[in-house]
Design an enzyme around this catalytic site. Structure first.
Site, PDB file in Angstrom:
ATOM      1  N   TYR A  46       1.617   1.249  13.863  1.00 27.74           N
ATOM      2  CA  TYR A  46       2.368   2.169  13.026  1.00 27.74           C
ATOM      3  C   TYR A  46       1.914   3.601  13.199  1.00 27.74           C
ATOM      4  CZ  TYR A  46      -1.394   0.881   9.669  1.00 27.74           C
ATOM      5  OH  TYR A  46      -2.586   0.604   9.066  1.00 27.74           O
ATOM      6  N   ASP A  76      -6.423  -6.099  -2.498  1.00 28.16           N
ATOM      7  CA  ASP A  76      -5.005  -6.425  -2.639  1.00 28.16           C
ATOM      8  C   ASP A  76      -4.795  -7.541  -3.663  1.00 28.16           C
ATOM      9  OD1 ASP A  76      -4.343  -4.474  -0.826  1.00 28.16           O
ATOM     10  OD2 ASP A  76      -3.919  -5.862   0.821  1.00 28.16           O
ATOM     11  N   HIS A 100       0.820  -1.209   0.000  1.00 29.22           N
ATOM     12  CA  HIS A 100       0.000   0.000   0.000  1.00 29.22           C
ATOM     13  C   HIS A 100       0.855   1.260   0.000  1.00 29.22           C
ATOM     14  CE1 HIS A 100      -3.089  -2.620   2.356  1.00 29.22           C
ATOM     15  NE2 HIS A 100      -3.176  -2.822   1.059  1.00 29.22           N
ATOM     16  N   LYS A 141       5.892   6.054   7.526  1.00 24.39           N
ATOM     17  CA  LYS A 141       5.385   5.161   8.575  1.00 24.39           C
ATOM     18  C   LYS A 141       6.535   4.642   9.427  1.00 24.39           C
ATOM     19  CE  LYS A 141       1.555   3.515   5.728  1.00 24.39           C
ATOM     20  NZ  LYS A 141       0.987   2.366   5.005  1.00 24.39           N
TER      21      LYS A 141
END
Length: 181
Positions: free
Chosen positions: A130, A166, A61, A70
């Site tokens: 995250y 996905d 992603h 991140k």
């Protein structure tokens, strides 16, 4: 804390200092001044926590227009975590770096803006945390197929459990140039 520079400029593998004894342990997961010293100075605006079962693969992603940096870690279980360079003019465009993050090694991976990110779960269950430098914007999120043959990530599983989105993500070479960095 120990910082490992990876082959992908800006991607860092961080091992925080852990203070432990027979009662358990303590570690700092983030401290503004110390992380700024290693080049992580963009403000984090959102923290996320996901839980996934063995074999789940989330990613690859990224977010266009408002890309996210991140800082990721695992608090329970184990994952194989991956960053893919999708910066068009980068000498490492299309290359990946992966590392195992788990609740024993306490590793963190910093994935700066301009990279796609994903992970697969190696343990029965994993809690993945995250910090993000930009707010999540679902309409700006994009994906790259996990098994893109040109990227050739050496995932430690063959048949992951994927979301429908996905599973239908395009290969990197099929993305419009405007959706890369």
């Amino acid at each position: 804390m120990n910082v490992q520079v990876t082959p992908l400029t800006g991607v860092l593998l961080i091992t925080p200092k852990v203070f432990g004894d027979t009662r358990g342990f303590f570690l700092e997961t983030f401290q503004t001044e110390r992380y700024a010293e290693i080049g992580i100075s963009a403000p984090f605006v959102q923290d996320n926590h996901s839980r996934s079962a063995r074999g789940v693969l989330r990613g690859l992603h990224y977010q266009i227009e408002r890309p996210q940096g991140k800082l990721v870690m695992v608090t329970k279980g184990s994952v194989f975590d991956v960053a893919v360079d999708i910066r068009k003019n980068s000498p490492t465009f299309g290359q990946w770096f992966g590392a195992e993050l788990n609740d024993e090694n306490h590793h963190q991976l910093y994935v700066p803006p301009g990279f796609a990110h994903g992970f697969c779960v190696l343990s029965d269950q994993a809690d993945f945390l995250y910090k993000c430098t930009e707010f999540y914007a679902p309409d700006l999120e994009r994906s790259i197929i996990w098994n893109d043959p040109d990227i050739a990530i050496n995932w430690p599983l063959e048949s992951p459990s994927l979301s429908a989105r996905d599973a239908q993500a395009p290969c990197l070479k099929d993305l419009p140039p405007a959706e890369l960095f």
